[in-house]
Design an enzyme around this catalytic site. Structure first.
Site, short mmCIF file in Angstrom:
data_model
loop_
_atom_site.label_atom_id
_atom_site.label_comp_id
_atom_site.label_asym_id
_atom_site.label_seq_id
_atom_site.Cartn_x
_atom_site.Cartn_y
_atom_site.Cartn_z
N HIS A 108 0.84 -1.20 0.00
CA HIS A 108 0.00 0.00 0.00
C HIS A 108 0.87 1.24 0.00
O HIS A 108 0.59 2.22 -0.70
CB HIS A 108 -0.93 0.01 1.23
CG HIS A 108 -2.14 -0.83 1.05
ND1 HIS A 108 -3.40 -0.29 0.98
CD2 HIS A 108 -2.28 -2.16 0.92
CE1 HIS A 108 -4.28 -1.28 0.80
NE2 HIS A 108 -3.62 -2.42 0.78
N ASP A 109 1.94 1.20 0.77
CA ASP A 109 2.84 2.33 0.88
C ASP A 109 3.50 2.61 -0.47
O ASP A 109 3.54 3.73 -0.94
CB ASP A 109 3.89 2.02 1.94
CG ASP A 109 4.56 3.28 2.44
OD1 ASP A 109 3.85 4.27 2.65
OD2 ASP A 109 5.79 3.28 2.59
#
Ligand SMILES: *[C@@H]1O[C@H](CO)[C@@H](O)[C@H](O)[C@H]1NC(C)=O
Length: 307
Positions: A65-66
């Site tokens: 996600h990052d």
């Protein structure tokens, strides 16, 4: 003279500014500023992984996600409490020094090592973003993506087809909710039957794990039969039509991604790849995408929000 001085000051700015602009992550960034940083993260991860098997895959998911620029360390993702726990201890030991982005990169490594992966050295020196929620979440790979789309999304952030297969190989640990699987099992694309890429002899097993009209929140292992160990059995499952996600199974339909999967499986006649070794390399590439270093960004006090 004035002009000479202004040229001199421009030169000075260039000389001083350039090293900052070129600042990169490096192994041991905290060795003097916070010598216990890595051991604090490691001990924290060990404690959490040993009490909750969802922590390791949760941290891997968080790195994804990052990297794909959705929410930064996110309260809703499994494993977030590990980041917050480590951050609290690090703020006590070395206030304002260790970034949440580095804690995540280290914690993801330590968590996979806890479940059987080989260790690798994580370059550090990231700084945290000053925005908490990125607006663009469209590029996160989805469980229904074709191989072409998966390759494109990875290429867009500088990751190769080999990185794709390697990092999807991280599904050797982790689970998925039945709501993302059931559509393959009963009336796939309105065909009245199951996804034809599922091994017919495996289908009844999968159907009993995710019954028709059953609990969509029930979670099942992504690597059937070996969900808690970091190993290469995931690729054998994909070869055998036992990939759980449509996007994972599709890696076998494409000759490039299939070839990488076969190399991880150690097929005779192909240059072998070791998942344990390649995984660390691809994780380092992924956790270095779009990082803030030098004077960019900030060191967050609390990982879930900007200062
Ligand atoms: C599959 O879905 C289609 C479209 O919704 C429907 O017409 C059909 O009856 C379904 N088939 C089965 C076996 O449920």
């Amino acid at each position: 003279m004035d002009s000479f001085l202004s040229k001199l000051s421009i030169l000075f700015v260039l000389l001083v500014a350039t090293p900052l602009a070129l600042a990169q992550t490096r192994v041991g960034f905290y060795s003097t500023s916070c010598p216990r940083a890595e051991s604090i993260v490691q001990a924290t991860v060990k404690k959490h992984v040993n009490s909750d098997s969802t922590v390791a895959p949760g941290l891997l998911r968080m790195v994804f996600h990052d990297c794909f620029k959705t929410a930064r360390p996110n309260l809703l993702l499994r494993g977030y409490e590990v980041i917050e726990d480590a951050k609290t201890q690090l703020e006590a030991a070395c206030p304002g020094v260790v970034s949440c982005a580095d804690i995540l990169a280290l914690a993801a490594r330590d968590a996979t090592v806890e479940v059987g992966a080989l260790t690798y050295r994580v370059p550090t020196g990231r700084r945290d973003g000053r925005v908490s929620l990125a607006s663009d979440t469209a590029n996160l790979p989805s469980f229904t993506d074709s191989v072409a789309v998966q390759k494109k999304k990875f290429a867009d952030v500088g990751l190769s087809a080999q990185d794709l297969v390697t990092l999807v190989g991280g599904h050797t640990i982790g689970t998925v909710a039945c709501q993302f699987v059931s559509y393959r099992l009963y009336n796939f694309t309105n065909s009245g039957g199951a996804d034809p890429t599922i091994d017919p002899s495996f289908l009844p097993t999968l159907q009993s794990l995710c019954p028709k009209n059953g609990d969509g929140n029930k979670r099942i292992a992504l690597d059937y039969g070996s969900g808690n160990n970091f190993d290469r059995s995931f690729f054998k499952n994909v070869r055998d039509g036992r990939g759980i996600l449509e996007s994972d199974q599709s890696l076998w339909q494409d000759s490039t991604t299939r070839n990488f999967a076969q190399r991880f499986m150690g097929i005779r006649g192909l240059a072998g790849l070791t998942l344990n070794v390649e995984f660390g390399k691809s994780m380092i590439k992924m956790t270095n995408i779009g990082v803030n270093t030098g004077t960019a960004g900030e060191i967050r006090k609390v990982c879930s929000r900007v200062n």
